[in-house]
Motif scaffolding. Structure first.
Motif, PDB file in Angstrom:
ATOM      1  N   SER A 396       0.856  -1.182   0.000  1.00  0.00           N
ATOM      2  CA  SER A 396       0.000   0.000   0.000  1.00  0.00           C
ATOM      3  C   SER A 396       0.891   1.230   0.000  1.00  0.00           C
ATOM      4  CB  SER A 396      -0.919  -0.039   1.217  1.00  0.00           C
ATOM      5  OG  SER A 396      -1.824   1.039   1.198  1.00  0.00           O
ATOM      6  N   VAL A 397       0.416   2.310   0.555  1.00  0.00           N
ATOM      7  CA  VAL A 397       1.194   3.542   0.582  1.00  0.00           C
ATOM      8  C   VAL A 397       2.412   3.373   1.486  1.00  0.00           C
ATOM      9  CG1 VAL A 397      -0.739   5.040   0.062  1.00  0.00           C
ATOM     10  CG2 VAL A 397      -0.361   4.333   2.402  1.00  0.00           C
ATOM     11  N   GLU A 398       3.533   3.994   1.047  1.00  0.00           N
ATOM     12  CA  GLU A 398       4.797   3.964   1.766  1.00  0.00           C
ATOM     13  C   GLU A 398       5.145   2.529   2.167  1.00  0.00           C
ATOM     14  OE1 GLU A 398       5.001   6.854   4.869  1.00  0.00           O
ATOM     15  OE2 GLU A 398       4.747   8.545   3.502  1.00  0.00           O
ATOM     16  N   ASN A 399       5.326   2.281   3.456  1.00  0.00           N
ATOM     17  CA  ASN A 399       5.724   0.942   3.896  1.00  0.00           C
ATOM     18  C   ASN A 399       4.552   0.166   4.478  1.00  0.00           C
ATOM     19  OD1 ASN A 399       8.424   1.169   3.159  1.00  0.00           O
ATOM     20  ND2 ASN A 399       8.975   2.180   5.071  1.00  0.00           N
ATOM     21  N   PHE A 400       3.324   0.491   4.061  1.00  0.00           N
ATOM     22  CA  PHE A 400       2.152  -0.216   4.553  1.00  0.00           C
ATOM     23  C   PHE A 400       1.795  -1.358   3.604  1.00  0.00           C
ATOM     24  CE2 PHE A 400       1.741   3.345   7.314  1.00  0.00           C
ATOM     25  CZ  PHE A 400       0.992   2.884   8.395  1.00  0.00           C
ATOM     26  N   TYR A 401       1.313  -2.436   4.200  1.00  0.00           N
ATOM     27  CA  TYR A 401       0.859  -3.598   3.448  1.00  0.00           C
ATOM     28  C   TYR A 401      -0.536  -3.967   3.924  1.00  0.00           C
ATOM     29  CZ  TYR A 401       5.595  -4.484   1.687  1.00  0.00           C
ATOM     30  OH  TYR A 401       6.802  -4.393   1.061  1.00  0.00           O
ATOM     31  N   THR A 402      -1.293  -4.577   3.017  1.00  0.00           N
ATOM     32  CA  THR A 402      -2.586  -5.157   3.390  1.00  0.00           C
ATOM     33  C   THR A 402      -2.535  -6.649   3.096  1.00  0.00           C
ATOM     34  OG1 THR A 402      -3.476  -4.648   1.190  1.00  0.00           O
ATOM     35  CG2 THR A 402      -3.901  -3.051   2.965  1.00  0.00           C
ATOM     36  N   LEU A 403      -3.040  -7.424   4.042  1.00  0.00           N
ATOM     37  CA  LEU A 403      -3.187  -8.871   3.871  1.00  0.00           C
ATOM     38  C   LEU A 403      -4.627  -9.131   3.470  1.00  0.00           C
ATOM     39  CD1 LEU A 403      -2.044 -11.782   4.229  1.00  0.00           C
ATOM     40  CD2 LEU A 403      -2.888 -11.700   6.575  1.00  0.00           C
ATOM     41  N   VAL A 404      -4.825  -9.653   2.249  1.00  0.00           N
ATOM     42  CA  VAL A 404      -6.164  -9.859   1.711  1.00  0.00           C
ATOM     43  C   VAL A 404      -6.338 -11.317   1.329  1.00  0.00           C
ATOM     44  CG1 VAL A 404      -6.315  -7.486   0.841  1.00  0.00           C
ATOM     45  CG2 VAL A 404      -5.451  -9.287  -0.656  1.00  0.00           C
ATOM     46  N   THR A 405      -7.608 -11.740   1.247  1.00  0.00           N
ATOM     47  CA  THR A 405      -7.905 -13.101   0.799  1.00  0.00           C
ATOM     48  C   THR A 405      -7.699 -13.198  -0.706  1.00  0.00           C
ATOM     49  OG1 THR A 405     -10.241 -12.514   0.589  1.00  0.00           O
ATOM     50  CG2 THR A 405      -9.534 -13.510   2.673  1.00  0.00           C
ATOM     51  N   GLU A 406      -7.086 -14.283  -1.127  1.00  0.00           N
ATOM     52  CA  GLU A 406      -6.808 -14.477  -2.549  1.00  0.00           C
ATOM     53  C   GLU A 406      -8.009 -15.049  -3.280  1.00  0.00           C
ATOM     54  OE1 GLU A 406      -3.035 -16.171  -5.123  1.00  0.00           O
ATOM     55  OE2 GLU A 406      -3.579 -17.151  -3.237  1.00  0.00           O
ATOM     56  N   ARG A 407      -8.835 -15.787  -2.563  1.00  0.00           N
ATOM     57  CA  ARG A 407     -10.034 -16.392  -3.139  1.00  0.00           C
ATOM     58  C   ARG A 407     -11.031 -16.596  -2.003  1.00  0.00           C
ATOM     59  NH1 ARG A 407      -6.085 -20.421  -2.942  1.00  0.00           N
ATOM     60  NH2 ARG A 407      -6.558 -22.209  -1.574  1.00  0.00           N
ATOM     61  N   PRO A 408     -12.302 -16.846  -2.339  1.00  0.00           N
ATOM     62  CA  PRO A 408     -13.279 -17.102  -1.270  1.00  0.00           C
ATOM     63  C   PRO A 408     -12.870 -18.321  -0.444  1.00  0.00           C
ATOM     64  CG  PRO A 408     -14.397 -16.640  -3.345  1.00  0.00           C
ATOM     65  CD  PRO A 408     -12.931 -16.765  -3.676  1.00  0.00           C
ATOM     66  N   LEU A 409     -13.047 -18.213   0.852  1.00  0.00           N
ATOM     67  CA  LEU A 409     -12.661 -19.278   1.771  1.00  0.00           C
ATOM     68  C   LEU A 409     -13.819 -20.246   1.970  1.00  0.00           C
ATOM     69  CD1 LEU A 409     -10.784 -17.127   4.460  1.00  0.00           C
ATOM     70  CD2 LEU A 409      -9.853 -18.224   2.414  1.00  0.00           C
ATOM     71  N   ASP A 410     -13.461 -21.471   2.314  1.00  0.00           N
ATOM     72  CA  ASP A 410     -14.459 -22.520   2.571  1.00  0.00           C
ATOM     73  C   ASP A 410     -14.255 -23.033   3.984  1.00  0.00           C
ATOM     74  OD1 ASP A 410     -16.357 -24.458   2.457  1.00  0.00           O
ATOM     75  OD2 ASP A 410     -15.265 -25.807   1.120  1.00  0.00           O
ATOM     76  N   ARG A 411     -15.194 -22.725   4.873  1.00  0.00           N
ATOM     77  CA  ARG A 411     -15.049 -23.125   6.271  1.00  0.00           C
ATOM     78  C   ARG A 411     -15.044 -24.641   6.419  1.00  0.00           C
ATOM     79  NH1 ARG A 411     -17.207 -25.284  10.391  1.00  0.00           N
ATOM     80  NH2 ARG A 411     -18.870 -25.992   9.027  1.00  0.00           N
ATOM     81  N   GLU A 412     -15.798 -25.330   5.527  1.00  0.00           N
ATOM     82  CA  GLU A 412     -15.858 -26.785   5.661  1.00  0.00           C
ATOM     83  C   GLU A 412     -14.520 -27.431   5.314  1.00  0.00           C
ATOM     84  OE1 GLU A 412     -19.417 -25.028   5.976  1.00  0.00           O
ATOM     85  OE2 GLU A 412     -18.374 -24.994   4.030  1.00  0.00           O
ATOM     86  N   SER A 413     -13.729 -26.781   4.491  1.00  0.00           N
ATOM     87  CA  SER A 413     -12.392 -27.305   4.186  1.00  0.00           C
ATOM     88  C   SER A 413     -11.399 -26.942   5.278  1.00  0.00           C
ATOM     89  CB  SER A 413     -11.903 -26.772   2.836  1.00  0.00           C
ATOM     90  OG  SER A 413     -12.773 -27.170   1.794  1.00  0.00           O
ATOM     91  N   GLN A 414     -11.436 -25.715   5.768  1.00  0.00           N
ATOM     92  CA  GLN A 414     -10.537 -25.275   6.834  1.00  0.00           C
ATOM     93  C   GLN A 414     -11.179 -24.095   7.544  1.00  0.00           C
ATOM     94  OE1 GLN A 414      -6.489 -24.874   5.637  1.00  0.00           O
ATOM     95  NE2 GLN A 414      -5.767 -24.117   7.594  1.00  0.00           N
ATOM     96  N   ALA A 415     -11.332 -24.237   8.851  1.00  0.00           N
ATOM     97  CA  ALA A 415     -12.049 -23.227   9.637  1.00  0.00           C
ATOM     98  C   ALA A 415     -11.114 -22.222  10.283  1.00  0.00           C
ATOM     99  CB  ALA A 415     -12.914 -23.900  10.705  1.00  0.00           C
ATOM    100  N   GLU A 416      -9.820 -22.480  10.271  1.00  0.00           N
ATOM    101  CA  GLU A 416      -8.895 -21.561  10.937  1.00  0.00           C
ATOM    102  C   GLU A 416      -7.555 -21.590  10.213  1.00  0.00           C
ATOM    103  OE1 GLU A 416      -8.656 -21.112  15.425  1.00  0.00           O
ATOM    104  OE2 GLU A 416      -6.735 -22.083  15.040  1.00  0.00           O
ATOM    105  N   TYR A 417      -6.946 -20.432  10.119  1.00  0.00           N
ATOM    106  CA  TYR A 417      -5.646 -20.310   9.451  1.00  0.00           C
ATOM    107  C   TYR A 417      -4.664 -19.639  10.401  1.00  0.00           C
ATOM    108  CZ  TYR A 417      -8.069 -21.314   5.056  1.00  0.00           C
ATOM    109  OH  TYR A 417      -8.801 -21.898   4.064  1.00  0.00           O
ATOM    110  N   ASN A 418      -3.479 -20.206  10.493  1.00  0.00           N
ATOM    111  CA  ASN A 418      -2.375 -19.588  11.217  1.00  0.00           C
ATOM    112  C   ASN A 418      -1.419 -19.016  10.175  1.00  0.00           C
ATOM    113  OD1 ASN A 418      -3.217 -20.254  13.868  1.00  0.00           O
ATOM    114  ND2 ASN A 418      -2.514 -22.354  13.573  1.00  0.00           N
TER     115      ASN A 418
END
Length: 799
Positions: A396-418
């Motif tokens: 993003s601007v200057e030294n800022f970053y955004t962490l965004v989802t790359e695709r829609p998530l499926d809770r039935e496949s994985q409910a939590e991400y580390n």
């Protein structure tokens, strides 16, 4: 008047400063605010809502926050009023040191939507420090032949303030022989030079005592003083000279303490004490004296304090070499601190969003900034996460970053991400910082309940008790919470909409258990189908269907029913058997059916009682009654047989039938008396009986012959006309339909057609198949199968 003039002058200076700052802000992309150092906590810097063109409440709605480098909280933002307040007192000298202007960079982060506004705060210096000399007294030795106009450098004073508040000039008193000049170094610091105005005479005055005053430009000005003790010496015509007028050296910031960074060297052409050189710092600041140590004899400069490139990366050290006669020479050592990758990157998390609804489009999970205090490649930063995660980093601007989802998530496949965010610099060796985020995925109702089977087959025995549990259906939902709570309901099958399903079965809406509401009758309903709908409690609700087929299992609740001979309470049917019959002669056939199915309808026949045991027998599987031996004249004329018809159920059910058999000598009698009358007449007059029987036999044979002949002729004509068939002749055995009305569990009437068939000399009765043979799928059992061998002496055939 003088005080008023000074106040007006200060106001003009402040006004000029603000006009200057305002002009610089208007010409830049970012806003610049200003505040005097030492201002009390809570001071109003500006109204950010107004500057950003936002309403008062929009700052809170958009999640505004102040982000400063290094996570230092110099500011406080009031979301209700939009005021940017000072969080603590600011010390300009601590924040910026000698750097001017002193600018604090900070950003206003608006998260919804994401916007970053860069701002600057200039900390304006106030005159809170006085010039300070490092020594209380200076000693100078001057040759008496020092010419007027000679310039003698003096130790300078230091003032931590900057600008007009810093050291501005020097004065000296008394000044009959000297005056002082104020000079500026390359770094902007001012130092004094003592100028000899009048020749010295040691014989007249051996020493002078002067007072050197350092003045800053504050209002009111601050000052510092030092005493100058001047000794007038004899002539020493050679001063020490350094081999280099400027020394430049580079040193790593992680160099060990006590290491020698450079050695300076000076020589003096004089001899004796006048040629002995000693080294000392000249114009050295306190920071230099804390960092370096100079050996006065060897000229070695040693490191006595760890260096930090990020704090100070250049040192300018002046060295003075003095001889025994008081003459001196000067040189300058420039120490360049070389950056070492000793600072790992820093990650500052600004916001995080968790949980994230599944199936959502691109969503901002976190906003963070990265920084590194090092320089060059050591300060260049790379930021990445693991490749196997459905997330990506966007700069993003200057030294800022955004962490965004790359695709829609499926809770039935994985409910939590580390998620581990790794920030690394490009130094050697590379240093890295890792930050772990835990992101959960919230459920969305995107899975319909799924049955364990697409169809279920349940079996229930007829005559069941009401509310009997007959089975269960089961459906599971991969969603969670209310989206996974399944309820069950019944559906009518589309091919049988009139099925009274509500009176047959019910289902437990919570667990899918099925119950029979009333007793079922196999003979009335053998099987039925219905649908079961499983729906979740999501919004909107999703559902699926399964087919349930219920098979009613037959119970042995129908006893065998005898079709022939009729047992309707009318006159019993008498079977005639010629006495000339061979052993195994077919007397008659007992025909019975059973309303049940399977082995419950398998019938077996048994002779229970007989007038004369051993004369007749019953075949167990087809109900045929045959003679067991040859008949004799001693055998009684009338016989009564009791036949038991039993099914193969558990427990077995049975029915009995009584057969009346009359032994005759032939079939010529025109009239066959009842057995009781015939027996009475036989007992009365045996000869008459015999004559009557003989006459009847001859007449019967003749009549049968005629009837057979006529029947054969009629059948041939009928076949020639219609291609087959059977004529029904006139005579004592006229064709008729036997109608047997069902009783008990039989729900249909059965009709049997009896006709006389033509043949070669013998008549034959045929019991045709039922005109209405539909038993709703019930098998009549072996007893009603067509048997062409079922004949008696009259030629009857039961089919």
């Amino acid at each position: 008047m003088e005080a008023r003039g000074e106040r007006f002058l200060r106001q003009r200076q402040v006004l000029f400063l603000f006009v200057f700052l305002g002009g610089s802000l208007a010409g830049s992309d970012s806003r610049r605010y200003s505040v005097f150092e030492e201002t009390e906590r809570g001071y109003l810097i500006a109204n950010l809502a107004k500057d950003l063109g936002l309403g008062v409440g929009e700052l809170a709605v958009r999640g505004a926050q102040v982000v400063s480098k290094g996570n230092k909280q110099h500011f406080q933002l009031n979301h209700q009023t939009g005021d940017l307040l000072l969080h603590e007192k600011l010390d300009r000298e601590e924040l910026c040191g000698p750097t001017e202007p002193c600018i604090l960079h900070f950003q206003i982060l608006l998260q919804n939507p994401l916007q970053l506004v860069t701002n600057e705060l200039q900390v304006i210096d106030v005159n809170d420090h006085s010039p300070v000399f490092f020594e209380n007294e200076m000693q100078l030795k001057l040759l008496e032949n020092t010419p007027p106009g000679t310039i003698i450098p003096l130790e300078n004073a230091e003032d931590l303030d900057v600008g007009r508040n810093s050291l501005q000039n020097y004065t000296i008193t008394p000044n009959s022989h000297f005056h002082v000049l104020t000079r500026s170094r390359r770094d902007g610091r001012k130092y004094p030079q003592l100028v000899l105005d009048k020749a010295l005479d040691r014989e007249e005055q051996t020493e002078l005592l002067l007072t050197l005053t350092a003045l800053d430009g504050g209002s009111p000005p601050r000052s510092g003083i030092v005493q100058i003790h001047i000794l007038i010496l004899d002539i020493n015509d050679n001063a020490p000279e350094f081999t280099q007028s400027l020394y430049e050296v580079q040193i790593l910031e992680n160099s060990p303490i006590n290491s020698v960074i450079v050695t300076v060297s000076a020589s003096d052409l004089d001899t004796g004490n006048l040629g002995t050189v000693s080294y000392a710092f000249f114009h050295a600041s306190e920071e230099i004296r804390k960092t370096f140590q100079l050996n006065p004899i060897t000229g070695d400069i040693q490191l006595v304090k760890y260096l930090n490139y990020e704090v100070l990366n250049t040192y300018e050290v002046d060295i003075e070499a003095k001889d025994g006669g008081g003459l001196s020479g000067k040189t300058t050592v420039i120490v360049q601190v070389v950056d070492v990758n000793d600072n790992p990157p820093e990650l500052t998390l600004s916001s995080i969003t968790s949980p994230i609804p599944e199936n959502s489009p691109e969503t901002v999970v976190a906003v963070f900034s990265v920084s590194d205090l090092d320089s060059g490649d050591n300060g260049r930063i790379m930021c990445f996460i693991e490749n196997n995660l459905p997330f990506m980093l966007k700069p993003s601007v200057e030294n800022f970053y955004t962490l965004v989802t790359e695709r829609p998530l499926d809770r039935e496949s994985q409910a939590e991400y580390n998620i581990t965010i790794t920030v690394t610099d490009l130094g050697t060796p590379r240093l890295k910082t890792q930050h772990n985020l835990t992101v959960t995925v919230s459920d969305v109702n995107d899975n319909a309940p799924a049955f364990s089977q697409s169809s279920y087959t349940l079996r229930v025995r007829e005559n069941n008790s009401p509310a009997l549990h007959i089975g269960s259906v089961s459906a599971t939902d991969r969603d969670a919470g209310a989206n996974a709570q399944v309820t069950y309901s019944l559906l009518l099958p589309p091919h049988d909409p009139h099925l009274p399903l509500a009176s047959l079965v019910s289902i437990n809406a919570d667990n899918g258990q099925l119950f029979a509401l009333r007793a079922l009758d196999y003979e009335a309903l053998q099987a039925f189908e219905f649908g079961v709908r499983a729906a979740d409690r999501g919004s909107p609700a999703l559902s699926s269907q399964a087919l349930v087929r219920v098979l009613v299992v037959d119970d042995n609740d129908n006893a065998p029913f005898v079709l022939y001979p009729l047992q309707n309470g009318s006159a019993p049917c008498t079977e005639l058997v010629p006495r000339a019959a061979e052993a195994g002669y077919l007397v008659t056939k007992v025909v019975a059916v059973d309303g049940d199915s399977g082995q419950n309808a398998w019938l077996s026949y048994q002779l229970l009682k007989a007038t004369e045991p051993g004369l007749f027998g019953v075949w167990a599987h087809n109900g045929e009654v045959r003679t067991a031996r040859l008949l004799s004249e001693r055998d009684a004329v009338k016989h009564r047989l009791l036949v038991l018809v039993k099914d193969n159920g558990e427990p077995p059910l049975s029915a009995s039938v009584t057969l009346h058999v009359l032994l005759v000598d032939g079939f010529s009698q025109p009239y066959l008396p009842l057995p009781d009358v015939a027996a009475a007449e036989a007992r009365a007059d045996p000869l008459t009986v015999y004559l009557v029987i003989a006459l009847a036999s001859v007449s019967s044979l003749f009549l049968v012959s005629v009837l057979v002949f006529v029947a054969v002729r009629l059948c041939r004509r009928s076949r020639a006309a219609s291609g087959g068939g059977c004529a029904v002749p006139e005579g004592p055995f006229a064709g008729h339909l036997v109608d047997v009305s069902g009783t008990g569990t039989l729900s249909h009437s059965y009709q049997y057609e009896v006709c006389l068939r033509g043949g070669s000399g013998t008549g034959e009765f045929k019991f045709l198949k039922p005109i209405i043979p539909n038993f709703q799928g019930h098998s009549p059992g072996p007893a009603v199968e067509e048997n062409p061998n079922f004949r008696n002496d009259f030629g009857f055939s039961i089919r």
